[in-house]
Enzyme design. Structure first.
Site, PDB file in Angstrom:
ATOM      1  N   HIS A 319       9.809  69.607  20.708  1.00  0.00           N
ATOM      2  CA  HIS A 319      10.272  69.056  21.990  1.00  0.00           C
ATOM      3  C   HIS A 319       9.438  69.710  23.088  1.00  0.00           C
ATOM      4  O   HIS A 319       9.320  70.940  23.122  1.00  0.00           O
ATOM      5  CB  HIS A 319      11.755  69.394  22.164  1.00  0.00           C
ATOM      6  CG  HIS A 319      12.441  68.610  23.236  1.00  0.00           C
ATOM      7  ND1 HIS A 319      12.091  68.712  24.561  1.00  0.00           N
ATOM      8  CD2 HIS A 319      13.454  67.709  23.183  1.00  0.00           C
ATOM      9  CE1 HIS A 319      12.870  67.906  25.277  1.00  0.00           C
ATOM     10  NE2 HIS A 319      13.697  67.284  24.459  1.00  0.00           N
ATOM     11  N   ARG A 339      12.949  65.055  32.756  1.00  0.00           N
ATOM     12  CA  ARG A 339      11.740  64.267  33.032  1.00  0.00           C
ATOM     13  C   ARG A 339      12.094  62.795  33.244  1.00  0.00           C
ATOM     14  O   ARG A 339      11.453  62.103  34.027  1.00  0.00           O
ATOM     15  CB  ARG A 339      10.738  64.414  31.885  1.00  0.00           C
ATOM     16  CG  ARG A 339       9.994  65.744  31.946  1.00  0.00           C
ATOM     17  CD  ARG A 339       9.058  65.931  30.770  1.00  0.00           C
ATOM     18  NE  ARG A 339       9.814  66.046  29.542  1.00  0.00           N
ATOM     19  CZ  ARG A 339       9.535  65.413  28.406  1.00  0.00           C
ATOM     20  NH1 ARG A 339       8.485  64.624  28.333  1.00  0.00           N
ATOM     21  NH2 ARG A 339      10.277  65.579  27.340  1.00  0.00           N
TER      22      ARG A 339
HETATM   23  O1  MEZ Z   1      17.123  62.556  21.290  1.00  0.00           O
HETATM   24  C1  MEZ Z   1      16.997  63.742  21.603  1.00  0.00           C
HETATM   25  O2  MEZ Z   1      16.353  64.543  20.930  1.00  0.00           O
HETATM   26  C2  MEZ Z   1      17.571  64.192  22.887  1.00  0.00           C
HETATM   27  C3  MEZ Z   1      18.593  63.328  23.490  1.00  0.00           C
HETATM   28  C4  MEZ Z   1      17.133  65.325  23.432  1.00  0.00           C
HETATM   29  C5  MEZ Z   1      17.095  65.638  24.865  1.00  0.00           C
HETATM   30  O3  MEZ Z   1      16.013  65.958  25.340  1.00  0.00           O
HETATM   31  O4  MEZ Z   1      18.105  65.595  25.540  1.00  0.00           O
END
Ligand code: MEZ
Length: 536
Positions: A319, A339
């Protein structure tokens, strides 16, 4: 630990460029630019971080080293004296896992008239579902359609996804949202009563629905309440340590372990649904993670030993916005919703270097490049690499009060450490978030092992080589429901034959024939080790 005077000095550069940035759109990358940044900076492309498996149905397929070590390990039940005739629980459907996929599966299986038992190794709801923040996708607007959603998912996955699974995901999305609402999930609404929705990385329409930035918690609360209200049996602190197959090689139950007493029990079941989540707590390549403590890849390991195929386990999602500061929350999720509301990633000189809503694999790679190759990372007091995420832009774009209203979890999480995200940018860096692959399933959630199902993060094929935001909360519901419905109905036709652990013995033989040195490794591990390395 709040920002140091040096960091506050650097923030002035971010502030100086902010008014201009709010007015301009940063260009998106071309396909060639994306490919280049992925190849050179995405952690998946580090050759030495993965190896081919020496045994099993996916022999030769590459998986991360940390996972390969657990797949090429001996079973946790090898030396136990277990009487396979002594059945402690005899049920129609055994659901393993207490997150959103497990709860959805249990509800739908029960609706087919099945006697359902749920087991979960921690508390019911201790799962990545609870920790998902930003939202759930679903094409429920006039300007959108499941087809457009389908194209976005395929594009995000680099067109490698299994098309039938993407069709199921996107076609079921609107009805899954409706189902959640009917069960009582309170998703955010506009004053006219329609669902509020925003963009996520890689979406061509605004279809991210949320409950502020507690979306997963709201969905989990709803599903858990429903399971309890319908009287479905749930055993907490009870993990599965090995699957049981019958004489025909079909799934027929599991060996359970009481996490408090260490006692083992047997569950016989006509169908078994693995909804045990992912493997972020294996900390691939030493990355910190957004994942909950139970995410140790147990389902992958037990399913693989039973003969279920893996797909896409050579692609992991980092992420882009994990917390890089303060150290107390290192690697925890800074939701993509930040974002989605317009905040941009900014380097040490106050410059934007990537379009804020590129897909996660591209965004993460661009951040890593900015720090490693261009040397434009923000120096943190801990030495952890970082760039800024300019949250104060959000109120400039949408009006004062937006950050506090839309991102209360983020405001609180950073506020506890003296960082005011309404006025100050956050420090972020990619963190291990999701396994894009898992046990390969069909549209009903069944693996290639008859009567063994998988739903949620443990399943593979839906997202191809990269998942888009909000499609995980969606897939747990869609495939949890599908697996539950199918497994519940199928259970009516099944008579389980004599149970055995022959597949485990066979797997051990295979390891020995392949000359694999298991080095005393035993799996599944159930909880992360967190021991010190090299005696430090
Ligand atoms: O789908 C995801 O991983 C999610 C909702 C994560 C996020 O950044 O909030």
């Amino acid at each position: 630990m709040s920002y140091t005077p040096q960091l506050r000095e650097l923030i002035k550069r971010v502030e100086a460029a902010r008014p201009e940035r709010v007015k301009k759109n940063f260009p998106r990358m071309s396909p060639e630019q994306k490919e280049d940044v992925l190849k050179n900076f995405h952690p998946d492309y580090i050759e030495s971080s993965m190896r081919g498996l020496a045994v099993g149905v996916n022999k030769g397929s590459r998986v991360p080293l940390e996972l390969a070590d657990l797949i090429e390990a001996r079973s946790a039940v090898e030396n136990l004296q277990i009487d396979l005739e002594k059945i402690d629980y005899d049920v129609d459907v055994l659901v393993v896992g207490g997150g959103g996929a497990g709860a959805s599966a249990a509800l739908l299986a029960q609706e087919q008239g099945a006697d359902v038992l749920m087991v979960t190794k921690l508390r019911f709801g201790d799962a990545n579902t609870m920790m998902a923040q930003g939202g759930i996708q679903g094409a429920d607007k006039e300007t959108d359609s499941p087809l457009i959603h389908y194209l976005d998912v395929m594009g995000g996955g680099h067109y490698t996804n299994v098309p039938e699974l993407v069709r199921a995901l996107t076609m079921d999305a609107p009805l899954s949202l409706k189902w959640l609402e009917e069960l009582g999930a309170m998703l955010d609404k506009a004053p006219d009563g329609t669902m509020k929705s925003i963009h996520g990385g890689g979406t061509s329409r605004r279809r991210m629905h949320s409950a502020r930035d507690y979306s997963g918690a709201e969905i989990m609360r709803t599903l858990r309440d429903e399971v309890k209200n319908r009287g479905i049996r749930v055993i907490e602190f009870c993990s599965v340590v090995e699957l049981l197959l019958d004489e025909d090689g079909k799934a027929g139950g599991a060996i359970l372990k009481n996490m408090e007493t260490g006692e083992y029990q047997l569950a016989r079941a006509k169908t078994v649904i693995l909804a045990v989540g992912g493997s972020g707590r294996l900390h691939y390549q030493d990355f910190p993670t957004t994942n909950h403590y139970g995410a140790t890849g147990d389902g992958l390991i037990m399913g693989y030993r039973a003969g279920a195929k893996l797909a896409f386990m050579d692609t992991i999602q980092y992420h882009p916005t994990g917390a890089a500061f303060p150290p107390q929350i290192l690697g925890l999720l800074i939701t993509e919703k930040v974002r989605g509301l317009g905040a941009e990633p900014i380097n040490v000189d106050g410059e934007q270097f990537v379009y804020h809503l590129e897909t996660r694999d591209v965004s993460s790679s661009a951040i890593i490049r900015e720090v490693r190759e261009r040397g434009k990372g923000v120096p943190t007091p801990t030495g952890i690499p970082a760039v800024w995420l300019d949250s104060p832009m959000i109120d400039m774009i949408h009006g004062p009060g937006t950050v506090e209203k839309e991102l209360p979890a983020m405001v609180r999480q950073l506020g506890r450490f003296g960082v005011d995200i309404v006025r100050e940018p956050m420090l972020i860096y990619p963190t291990l978030h999701y396994q894009n692959g898992g046990l390969l399933i069909d549209e009903n959630g069944m693996t290639n092992v008859e009567n063994l199902y998988c739903a949620g993060e443990g399943a593979g094929g839906i997202h191809g080589r990269n998942r888009l935001m909000g499609n995980s909360l969606l897939d747990i519901v869609v495939f949890g429901r599908r697996a539950g419905r199918h497994a519940g109905a199928k259970a009516n036709e099944i008579k389980v034959k004599k149970l055995n652990l022959n597949h485990v013995a066979g797997y051990h033989n295979e390891l020995e024939s392949a000359g694999v040195d298991t080095g005393g490794r035993v799996s599944p591990i159930l909880l992360p080790h967190y021991t010190h390395r090299n005696g430090d």
